[in-house]
Design an enzyme around this catalytic site. Structure first.
Site, PDB file in Angstrom:
ATOM      1  N   GLU A 321      50.113  46.800  30.975  1.00  0.00           N
ATOM      2  CA  GLU A 321      49.767  45.954  31.897  1.00  0.00           C
ATOM      3  C   GLU A 321      50.215  44.534  31.651  1.00  0.00           C
ATOM      4  O   GLU A 321      49.087  44.231  30.830  1.00  0.00           O
ATOM      5  CB  GLU A 321      48.493  46.382  32.731  1.00  0.00           C
ATOM      6  CG  GLU A 321      48.402  47.671  33.300  1.00  0.00           C
ATOM      7  CD  GLU A 321      47.073  47.983  33.443  1.00  0.00           C
ATOM      8  OE1 GLU A 321      46.281  47.387  34.542  1.00  0.00           O
ATOM      9  OE2 GLU A 321      46.312  48.936  32.886  1.00  0.00           O
ATOM     10  N   LYS A 324      47.073  41.685  31.897  1.00  0.00           N
ATOM     11  CA  LYS A 324      45.841  41.542  31.452  1.00  0.00           C
ATOM     12  C   LYS A 324      45.539  40.517  30.301  1.00  0.00           C
ATOM     13  O   LYS A 324      46.446  40.256  29.477  1.00  0.00           O
ATOM     14  CB  LYS A 324      45.396  42.967  30.998  1.00  0.00           C
ATOM     15  CG  LYS A 324      45.595  44.099  31.751  1.00  0.00           C
ATOM     16  CD  LYS A 324      44.669  45.268  31.124  1.00  0.00           C
ATOM     17  CE  LYS A 324      43.304  45.071  31.168  1.00  0.00           C
ATOM     18  NZ  LYS A 324      42.692  46.196  30.472  1.00  0.00           N
ATOM     19  N   GLU A 330      45.372  44.335  24.583  1.00  0.00           N
ATOM     20  CA  GLU A 330      45.173  44.622  26.077  1.00  0.00           C
ATOM     21  C   GLU A 330      46.165  44.944  26.593  1.00  0.00           C
ATOM     22  O   GLU A 330      46.175  45.357  27.873  1.00  0.00           O
ATOM     23  CB  GLU A 330      44.369  43.140  26.619  1.00  0.00           C
ATOM     24  CG  GLU A 330      42.799  43.089  26.150  1.00  0.00           C
ATOM     25  CD  GLU A 330      42.106  44.356  26.676  1.00  0.00           C
ATOM     26  OE1 GLU A 330      42.063  44.685  27.826  1.00  0.00           O
ATOM     27  OE2 GLU A 330      41.308  44.882  25.847  1.00  0.00           O
TER      28      GLU A 330
END
Ligand code: NAG
Ligand code: NAG
Ligand code: NAG
Ligand code: NAG
Ligand code: NAG
Length: 471
Positions: A321, A324, A330
């Site tokens: 993602e 993030k 992350e």
């Protein structure tokens, strides 16, 4: 004869339903601006043979699309709605009406998770939410009960930072600021409603922050490196079992040894920032494959302190993602890349033998990087976006950008890209220890190439010396 067949059928049925309950779940996070549509995402989840999907909200489009599928669904009450729901049964009823009844039973909602890692936030405002958590869970439970819905459980996923002590597992204890005030009421609720203790548990974090005392194999569930708890003499073949048992011990100490665990998140990042240890495809594939093999074993394996108990699990995450915030890892927890292609092969049913996978790329960052790192403008970013990031990085009164003033050593070359690169590196090197990351809204990336200015000045971050990984 008929009886034999009936018995056999019922046996086979039980076998197959027992197996289907052992399917792996997946966290469908959507913090990306480049991800496949909900329709495509659900097709991907089905094709991966996941049995369950967990959402971080109650997205109407996704919940509608999940209708009629065989996927069991977990939805979430956002943290900022908890206090409202806790204050008023009517508001809880409305939440259930809008987010559960609108889709249930055609969408197989099985869990309503109230909040996400609520006890990991710690301002005065956050602590008020701590106290509203169980009242909100009770009100949602009552709303469902009033609708005669009995197959939806209420839980709340917590992170391992709720623990004061996890090692050795027999020393497991909750944080003292949580125990009496909020943990005991929560455990009472979970025990009384026969729900689960949902835990986000990552072996990656304790290992990567302490690679000298924890072996990588132990964190990756390779099963070739044992630890014996001195108090219980239980033998641990992996770090995940240790972490789960420390939680079990902590609950038992408070008088709740029967509450079952549910892993609401676990996984391993396949990539990350230069100085982040062990974030690579080889480790990520190894961890998740070993995890799945363990979790889908028949009979269930459980943990040393609770052998034979199935631990239902949602892997984190479906996608990498890109929105993030935080360190590079992350944005790299996905089984799938942003475009839906697999980051590495993975069989969620656990049927594929480890030896049946093609070879993995070598792990190239399992030992700490020792050189200097700079934070510069990411290649290909829109220059129009740099102005505000530059202002942010230079806004600090402590002179992060002093050298960029006309006449100073890094004023030349006069370009927004150069100035922003200087500012990012300067800001990051200075504030990294207090949590700054080389992200700047996706505009920055790390480099090991010194982006020197004319005056020869550079701001670098040098990863603190960590001893050689002991394996
Ligand atoms: C609860 O919320 C409903 C709907 O917003 C409102 O009509 C009602 O007055 C509230 N009750 C209390 C006790 O605040
Ligand atoms: C729930 O069940 C009770 C008892 O069978 C019934 O009286 C009630 O109408 C039901 N409520 C709903 C919302 O279906
Ligand atoms: C937990 O629930 C069980 C019933 O499922 C009950 O017998 C037990 O007393 C409960 N434990 C506590 C500490 O409330
Ligand atoms: C670790 O412990 C397990 C379970 O007790 C045992 O089967 C295995 O042989 C041990 N492995 C090593 C490397 O000691
Ligand atoms: C400036 O530096 C001082 C000393 O290092 C620090 O205490 C202060 O918080 C800094 N100011 C800002 C705005 O970061």
């Amino acid at each position: 004869m008929g009886l034999v067949i009936a018995l056999l059928l019922s046996f086979l049925f039980r076998l197959s339903s027992a197996q289907s309950s052992k399917t792996i779940g997946i966290n469908y996070g959507t913090l990306g601006n480049n991800l496949p549509s909900p329709y495509q995402s659900i097709e991907l989840i089905k094709s991966m043979k996941a049995g369950r999907v967990k959402l971080y909200d109650a997205n109407p489009e996704i919940l509608k699309l999940l209708s009629g599928t065989n996927l069991q669904v977990s939805i979430m009450v956002p943290n900022n709605e908890i206090s409202n729901i806790a204050s008023n049964q009517t508001i809880a009823d409305q939440w259930v009406q809008n987010n559960v009844l609108a889709y249930y039973p055609n969408t197989m909602i099985r869990f309503v998770l109230v909040g996400n890692e609520v006890f990991s936030y710690n301002t005065d405002h956050d602590r008020r939410i701590w106290f509203d958590l169980v009242p909100a869970m009770r009100k949602i439970k009552r709303s469902l009960k009033n609708q005669n819905i009995t197959n939806i459980k209420i839980g709340t996923p917590l992170a391992m930072d709720i623990m004061q002590s996890t090692f050795p597992p027999s020393s497991g204890n909750f944080r003292s600021d949580l125990i009496d005030t909020v943990m005991v009421p929560l455990l009472k609720f979970l025990n009384g409603t026969k729900s689960f203790f949902f835990i986000d548990v990552y072996t990656y974090f304790p290992w990567s922050s302490n690679p000298t005392s924890i072996s990588l194999d132990h964190a990756l569930l390779r099963g070739n490196d044992n630890y014996t708890d001195p108090l219980t003499s239980l033998v641990y073949t992996n770090l995940l079992d240790q972490m789960l048992d420390s939680l079990f011990v902590a609950m038992s100490k408070l008088g709740f040894p029967k509450i079952k665990l549910y892993i609401s998140e676990t996984g391993w990042p396949s990539s990350g920032d230069i100085e982040e240890l062990g974030a690579n495809i080889n480790n990520a594939a190894t961890y998740n494959r070993n995890l799945i093999r363990k979790l889908t074993s028949t009979p269930a394996i459980g943990t040393p302190a609770r052998p034979g108990i199935f631990i239902p699990t949602f892997i984190f995450a479906l996608y990498n993602e890109n929105q993030k915030i935080g360190p590079g890892t992350e944005r790299n927890w996905g089984l799938l890349s942003f475009d839906g292609s697999p980051v590495y092969d993975i069989d969620l049913t656990g049927k594929r033998a480890l030896s049946d996978y093609p070879p993995l790329p070598a792990a190239d960052n399992n030992s700490p990087y020792r050189g200097e790192v700079w934070c510069v403008v990411r290649r290909g970013v829109d220059l129009m976006e740099l102005g505000s990031a530059l202002a942010y990085a230079c806004g600090d009164v402590n002179g992060t950008c002093e050298a960029l003033v006309p006449g100073r050593e890094c004023y030349e070359p006069v370009s927004v890209t150069w100035h922003a690169s200087y500012a990012f590196s300067s800001y990051w090197a200075r504030f990294r220890s207090s949590g700054a990351t080389c992200y700047f809204n996706g505009l920055a990336e790390e480099t090991t190439r010194n982006p020197k200015c004319e005056g020869g000045w550079s701001h670098a971050y040098t990863p603190s010396k960590v001893e050689e990984v002991d394996r």
